[in-house]
Design a protein around this motif. Sequence first.
Motif, mmCIF file in Angstrom:
data_model
loop_
_atom_site.group_PDB
_atom_site.id
_atom_site.type_symbol
_atom_site.label_atom_id
_atom_site.label_comp_id
_atom_site.label_asym_id
_atom_site.label_seq_id
_atom_site.Cartn_x
_atom_site.Cartn_y
_atom_site.Cartn_z
ATOM 1 N N ILE A 14 0.891 -1.168 0.000
ATOM 2 C CA ILE A 14 0.000 0.000 0.000
ATOM 3 C C ILE A 14 0.926 1.214 0.000
ATOM 4 C CG2 ILE A 14 -1.880 1.196 1.210
ATOM 5 C CD1 ILE A 14 -2.534 -1.541 2.580
ATOM 6 N N MET A 15 1.090 1.781 -1.169
ATOM 7 C CA MET A 15 2.094 2.841 -1.384
ATOM 8 C C MET A 15 1.497 4.182 -0.962
ATOM 9 S SD MET A 15 3.447 1.609 -5.146
ATOM 10 C CE MET A 15 1.941 2.015 -6.021
ATOM 11 N N ASP A 16 1.559 4.480 0.328
ATOM 12 C CA ASP A 16 0.867 5.676 0.817
ATOM 13 C C ASP A 16 1.850 6.747 1.292
ATOM 14 O OD1 ASP A 16 -1.328 7.210 1.415
ATOM 15 O OD2 ASP A 16 -1.685 6.285 3.368
ATOM 16 N N TYR A 58 -0.652 -1.277 -4.757
ATOM 17 C CA TYR A 58 -1.922 -0.551 -4.672
ATOM 18 C C TYR A 58 -1.641 0.863 -5.184
ATOM 19 C CZ TYR A 58 -6.551 0.079 -2.364
ATOM 20 O OH TYR A 58 -7.888 0.263 -2.071
ATOM 21 N N ALA A 59 -2.067 1.138 -6.387
ATOM 22 C CA ALA A 59 -1.725 2.403 -7.030
ATOM 23 C C ALA A 59 -2.877 3.407 -7.004
ATOM 24 C CB ALA A 59 -1.307 2.149 -8.479
ATOM 25 N N PHE A 60 -4.114 2.891 -7.078
ATOM 26 C CA PHE A 60 -5.270 3.800 -7.117
ATOM 27 C C PHE A 60 -6.501 3.024 -6.649
ATOM 28 C CE2 PHE A 60 -8.663 6.279 -9.148
ATOM 29 C CZ PHE A 60 -8.250 7.576 -8.881
ATOM 30 N N SER A 61 -7.157 3.534 -5.603
ATOM 31 C CA SER A 61 -8.307 2.806 -5.055
ATOM 32 C C SER A 61 -9.609 3.323 -5.665
ATOM 33 C CB SER A 61 -8.354 2.969 -3.534
ATOM 34 O OG SER A 61 -8.791 4.264 -3.183
ATOM 35 N N ASN A 64 -10.328 6.541 -4.332
ATOM 36 C CA ASN A 64 -9.491 7.661 -4.795
ATOM 37 C C ASN A 64 -10.157 8.468 -5.927
ATOM 38 O OD1 ASN A 64 -6.353 5.870 -4.288
ATOM 39 N ND2 ASN A 64 -7.385 7.290 -2.922
ATOM 40 N N ARG A 67 -11.192 12.084 -5.151
ATOM 41 C CA ARG A 67 -10.235 13.199 -5.012
ATOM 42 C C ARG A 67 -10.522 14.285 -6.053
ATOM 43 N NH1 ARG A 67 -4.388 10.853 -3.097
ATOM 44 N NH2 ARG A 67 -5.221 9.529 -1.457
ATOM 45 N N ARG A 180 2.547 -1.394 4.483
ATOM 46 C CA ARG A 180 1.925 -0.074 4.283
ATOM 47 C C ARG A 180 2.856 0.995 4.807
ATOM 48 N NH1 ARG A 180 -4.085 2.186 4.494
ATOM 49 N NH2 ARG A 180 -3.579 4.297 3.828
ATOM 50 N N ARG A 186 -3.936 0.746 8.628
ATOM 51 C CA ARG A 186 -5.194 0.181 8.132
ATOM 52 C C ARG A 186 -4.966 -0.361 6.726
ATOM 53 N NH1 ARG A 186 -6.443 5.850 8.764
ATOM 54 N NH2 ARG A 186 -5.933 6.952 6.841
ATOM 55 N N SER A 188 -7.293 0.058 4.193
ATOM 56 C CA SER A 188 -7.943 0.919 3.188
ATOM 57 C C SER A 188 -8.462 0.128 1.988
ATOM 58 C CB SER A 188 -6.990 2.029 2.734
ATOM 59 O OG SER A 188 -6.646 2.856 3.820
HETATM 60 C C1 IPE Z 1 -4.733 3.825 -0.003
HETATM 61 O O1 IPE Z 1 -4.287 5.089 0.337
HETATM 62 C C2 IPE Z 1 -4.799 3.687 -1.489
HETATM 63 C C3 IPE Z 1 -3.522 3.674 -2.199
HETATM 64 C C4 IPE Z 1 -2.340 3.699 -1.653
HETATM 65 C C5 IPE Z 1 -3.639 3.608 -3.623
HETATM 66 P P1 IPE Z 1 -5.298 6.273 0.702
HETATM 67 O O2 IPE Z 1 -4.456 7.439 1.038
HETATM 68 O O3 IPE Z 1 -6.294 6.439 -0.365
HETATM 69 O O4 IPE Z 1 -6.037 5.683 1.990
HETATM 70 P P2 IPE Z 1 -6.708 6.421 3.221
HETATM 71 O O5 IPE Z 1 -7.641 7.441 2.672
HETATM 72 O O6 IPE Z 1 -5.611 7.036 4.022
HETATM 73 O O7 IPE Z 1 -7.365 5.319 3.987
#
Ligand code: IPE
Length: 239
Positions: A14-16, A58-61, A64, A67, A180, A186, A188
């Motif tokens: 989860i690339m956040d 995980y590039a785009f949920s 997302n 946004r 993550r 979490r 997500s």
């Molecule tokens: C999760 O990150 C989705 C990706 C990494 C693509 P988000 O930034 O969208 O998740 P939340 O909003 O912090 O849960």
Amino acid sequence: MILSGRIPSHVGIIMDGNGRWAELRGLPRIEGHRRGTERAKEIAGVAMELGIKCITLYAFSTENWQRPQTEVSMLMKLVEFYLKNELSALIKKGIVFKTIGETWRLPKNIQTIIKETEEKTASNDGMTLVAALSYSGTNEIIRAVKKTMNSGKRAEEITEDFFNAQLDTAGLTSPDLIIRTSGERRLSNFLLWQSAYAELFFTDTLWPDFDREEFITAIHDFQGRERRFGSISARSNAF
Ligand code: IPE
Ligand code: IPE
Ligand code: MG
């Protein structure tokens, strides 16, 4: 750090933290996404070197899409740029490219590149690189339930194997390790069904700063975990 134990077969990431990375530097959020894309390339390369069989990024949920339109369209441009530039390298490296998620919601030109990349790499025999694009676990499960109900099978005939085959991840093993970045603890909506027994690794590092060394630290941490799958410890001699 030297890795000596078992290498996880499938790692999900989860690339956040791209936005925060940029904001901390007074840069536009998209600059964080651009750096994040560079990291994704680098980490995929390290995964291949380590002998990991499958990596899911995980590039785009699905969420997302909410946004601001400007951020979404810039993210789509980045996905397009990444795929266009990486295609030949992916083929050369023997990678198999796959996507999970509602890719039909992506711009048409990206769908075309995805289809082309998937077809051109399908017969490769190297690592599988899965991009989760317009993906969410709950959405995937609902779509799999619909496919199951339309399959003509009776309820009694539905097995876990059958259900697995209806998911976007059909044919892939479940993730052994999910990483993550950015300090959030979490999932997500990432690989909900598939993560049933995944080991989780959380780090405060923002994705654009997540480097080779930290990736190896995560794998090392995984190697120290005892995976019991509901059974009792192999080291236990209680009887
Ligand atoms: C999760 O990150 C989705 C990706 C990494 C693509 P988000 O930034 O969208 O998740 P939340 O909003 O912090 O849960
Ligand atoms: C992750 O970075 C990438 C995507 C969700 C597309 P973010 O954009 O969520 O970065 P933060 O969480 O706002 O820092
Ligand atoms: Mg985020």
